[in-house]
Design an enzyme around this catalytic site. Structure first.
Site, PDB file in Angstrom:
ATOM      1  N   MET A   1     -14.747  95.367 -44.115  1.00  0.00           N
ATOM      2  CA  MET A   1     -13.344  95.728 -44.347  1.00  0.00           C
ATOM      3  C   MET A   1     -12.870  96.688 -43.246  1.00  0.00           C
ATOM      4  SD  MET A   1     -12.661  95.674 -48.356  1.00  0.00           S
ATOM      5  CE  MET A   1     -13.321  97.246 -48.790  1.00  0.00           C
TER       6      MET A   1
ATOM      7  N   SER B   1     -16.732 103.932 -44.876  1.00  0.00           N
ATOM      8  CA  SER B   1     -15.368 104.074 -44.340  1.00  0.00           C
ATOM      9  C   SER B   1     -14.597 105.113 -45.154  1.00  0.00           C
ATOM     10  CB  SER B   1     -14.636 102.734 -44.404  1.00  0.00           C
ATOM     11  OG  SER B   1     -15.404 101.738 -43.772  1.00  0.00           O
TER      12      SER B   1
ATOM     13  N   HIS C   1     -22.077  99.672 -40.257  1.00  0.00           N
ATOM     14  CA  HIS C   1     -21.636  98.307 -39.941  1.00  0.00           C
ATOM     15  C   HIS C   1     -22.330  97.811 -38.663  1.00  0.00           C
ATOM     16  CE1 HIS C   1     -17.840  99.811 -42.049  1.00  0.00           C
ATOM     17  NE2 HIS C   1     -18.184  98.766 -42.773  1.00  0.00           N
TER      18      HIS C   1
ATOM     19  N   ASP D   1     -24.658  98.977 -50.546  1.00  0.00           N
ATOM     20  CA  ASP D   1     -23.935  98.374 -51.667  1.00  0.00           C
ATOM     21  C   ASP D   1     -24.891  97.404 -52.359  1.00  0.00           C
ATOM     22  OD1 ASP D   1     -21.115  99.441 -51.172  1.00  0.00           O
ATOM     23  OD2 ASP D   1     -21.694  98.669 -49.225  1.00  0.00           O
TER      24      ASP D   1
ATOM     25  N   GLN E   1     -23.763  94.850 -54.846  1.00  0.00           N
ATOM     26  CA  GLN E   1     -23.027  93.777 -54.173  1.00  0.00           C
ATOM     27  C   GLN E   1     -23.994  92.741 -53.586  1.00  0.00           C
ATOM     28  OE1 GLN E   1     -19.284  94.129 -51.607  1.00  0.00           O
ATOM     29  NE2 GLN E   1     -20.877  94.310 -50.070  1.00  0.00           N
TER      30      GLN E   1
ATOM     31  N   GLN F   1     -10.091  92.807 -54.435  1.00  0.00           N
ATOM     32  CA  GLN F   1     -11.299  93.480 -54.922  1.00  0.00           C
ATOM     33  C   GLN F   1     -11.027  94.936 -55.283  1.00  0.00           C
ATOM     34  OE1 GLN F   1     -13.562  92.801 -51.181  1.00  0.00           O
ATOM     35  NE2 GLN F   1     -14.332  94.873 -51.497  1.00  0.00           N
TER      36      GLN F   1
END
Ligand code: AMP
Length: 283
Positions: A30, A189, A37, A153, A156, A61
């Site tokens: 994102m 982030s 990342h 995550d 996830q 989301q």
């Protein structure tokens, strides 16, 4: 490096590249990229011939519209960061939400069993259906060989794994370790919203996970929970949303130490209203 803004252009390029029979790696993000990342991107470069990074803040989301509105975005800086890693990386940054959702952005309903009912799923109703909806679209477009996700995550990654098992058996999922700052705080982030002072204080989140690792099985689950709540909330600006120990395979709750089960601790803390999540394998 190519930066593609329209899905129609992306599909054309992917179709042309198909002739090369490249091993394609996809890193969905994102944006507001950080070293976490970039570690995924580096892993993709090592394992694939063609690497794509997608940057899309997926509206469906977010269960809280304010959270969506405040989500940081800095595409120009993201492009520079990716460029500094390698000029061979391709970026897909949809020009607008319509590039992904030509009609109304609405979540599909998936059956993830308990995986989307607890912790993040419980605190953020609809979140994982939104995540799975956008990933399904991206996987259909890119038809990647490998997809790269962060252990940060963890819940996830279980959802992605289930989505792949059910719908995309040819894709292999690669889970990359969590990258932390010098205080142990997992990079995110969302940390951009935290003044430097709080980023330091939030080191206590990882300290709490280490404490759980040290004491799991020695202390009762109840005492461990109390100890961690006290440790986190010693700072007035931090509030513990949840601390849970669960079977890392199926997220069934911890009952008692069992050598055959890998348990993982999961934590969510609100710092000045910002939700920060982290997890650590205990056994
Ligand atoms: P996001 O942009 O937050 O949706 O994250 C995109 C991907 O980067 C997800 O697979 C995250 O799990 C992963 N990621 C985010 N933060 C970190 C981190 N600190 N270390 C490793 N991976 C991360």
């Amino acid at each position: 490096m190519s930066v593609i803004r329209k899905t129609i252009d992306l599909k054309k390029i992917l179709r042309l590249n198909k002739i090369k029979r490249n091993k394609i790696g996809l890193v969905p993000t994102m944006g507001t990229l950080h070293e976490g990342h970039l570690s995924l991107v580096n892993e993709a470069l090592e394992n694939c011939d063609e690497v794509w990074v997608s940057i899309f803040v997926n509206p469906i989301q977010f269960n809280d519209p304010k959270d969506f509105k405040l989500y940081p975005s800095d595409p120009n800086s993201d492009i520079k960061k990716i460029h500094s890693v390698s000029k061979d990386i391709n970026l897909f940054i949809p020009k607008s939400v319509r590039e992904i959702y030509p009609a109304n952005p609405i979540s599909e309903k998936f059956d993830f069993g308990i995986l989307d009912k607890v912790m993040e799923g419980e605190q953020r109703p609809g979140h994982f259906n939104g995540v799975a909806t956008v990933l399904k679209k991206l996987f259909e477009i890119f038809e990647p060989n490998h997809v790269f996700f962060g252990e940060k995550d963890y819940q996830q990654t279980l959802i992605v794994s289930k989505l792949i098992d059910n719908l995309f058996p040819k894709i292999s999922l690669m889970v990359c370790p969590t990258i932390r700052n010098e205080n142990g705080l997992a990079l995110s982030s969302r940390n951009n919203h935290l003044p430097k002072k709080y980023q330091k204080i939030c080191g206590v989140i990882f300290e709490s996970l280490l404490l759980a690792k040290e004491n799991c099985g020695k202390m009762s689950y109840l005492d461990l929970n109390k100890t961690i709540k006290t440790k986190i909330e010693k700072s007035n600006s931090l509030k513990l949303e949840y601390f849970e120990v669960r079977n890392e395979k199926n997220l069934e709750p911890f009952t008692q130490i069992n050598k055959n089960i890998r348990y993982r601790a999961f934590i969510c803390v609100r710092a000045k209203g910002i939700r920060l999540i982290d997890n650590l394998l205990l056994t």
